[in-house]
Design a protein around this motif. Structure first.
Motif, PDB file in Angstrom:
ATOM      1  N   ALA A  53       1.125   4.148  -2.920  1.00 40.69           N
ATOM      2  CA  ALA A  53       0.980   5.593  -2.542  1.00 40.69           C
ATOM      3  C   ALA A  53       2.020   6.283  -3.150  1.00 40.69           C
ATOM      4  N   ALA A  78       2.087   6.542  -7.104  1.00 41.30           N
ATOM      5  CA  ALA A  78       0.821   7.502  -7.333  1.00 41.30           C
ATOM      6  C   ALA A  78       1.282   8.747  -7.213  1.00 41.30           C
ATOM      7  N   LEU A  79       1.764   9.258  -6.187  1.00 40.97           N
ATOM      8  CA  LEU A  79       2.260  10.419  -5.632  1.00 40.97           C
ATOM      9  C   LEU A  79       3.323  11.128  -6.655  1.00 40.97           C
ATOM     10  N   GLY A 136       0.670  -1.243   0.118  1.00 44.95           N
ATOM     11  CA  GLY A 136      -0.129   0.123  -0.113  1.00 44.95           C
ATOM     12  C   GLY A 136       0.857   1.303   0.055  1.00 44.95           C
ATOM     13  N   LEU A 137       1.897   1.151   0.914  1.00 47.12           N
ATOM     14  CA  LEU A 137       2.860   2.438   0.807  1.00 47.12           C
ATOM     15  C   LEU A 137       3.603   2.572  -0.720  1.00 47.12           C
TER      16      LEU A 137
END
Length: 118
Positions: free
Chosen positions: A23, A26-27, A19-20
């Motif tokens: 993220a 995506a960022l 998940g990290l």
């Protein structure tokens, strides 16, 4: 035997890590500046320009679309790597009694029992 609680705790760390990572990726993509979109000219022949780029003839102003001059080197490296992979696959094969046997041996797909009986 282990209970379901210990299995779910063991999966928590990899789930959070994935998940990290998602993220962060995506960022990174959302905050990246890709610049302006460039298009090919309407009267340019893309096939001819690929040929000019292949032989690095762009410096003679033959092509209407600017290209890099490393296309031929890229294709030669791609063919050489393909030959290396094909050679590795060929060398990995074994022969027993004149017939080719898979490199990984015999696969037992019925739970490890020969003959397929249960």
């Amino acid at each position: 035997m282990s209970d379901d609680g210990s299995r779910s705790r063991g999966r928590l760390v990899p789930t959070v890590a994935v998940g990290l990572l998602f993220a962060v990726l995506a960022l990174t993509v959302l905050s990246a500046d890709f610049g302006e979109v460039a298009a090919f000219p309407a009267d340019a022949s893309i096939v001819h320009n690929i040929g000019y780029a292949l032989f690095n003839l762009g410096e003679y102003d033959l092509g209407a679309v600017p290209a890099e001059g490393f296309l031929a080197a890229f294709l030669i490296a791609a063919v050489a790597l393909d030959v290396a992979v094909d050679g590795a696959v060929y060398l990995a094969k074994r022969e027993e009694d004149g017939s080719i046997v898979a490199a990984v041996g015999e696969a037992l797909t019925d739970g490890g029992r020969e003959g397929g009986e249960r």
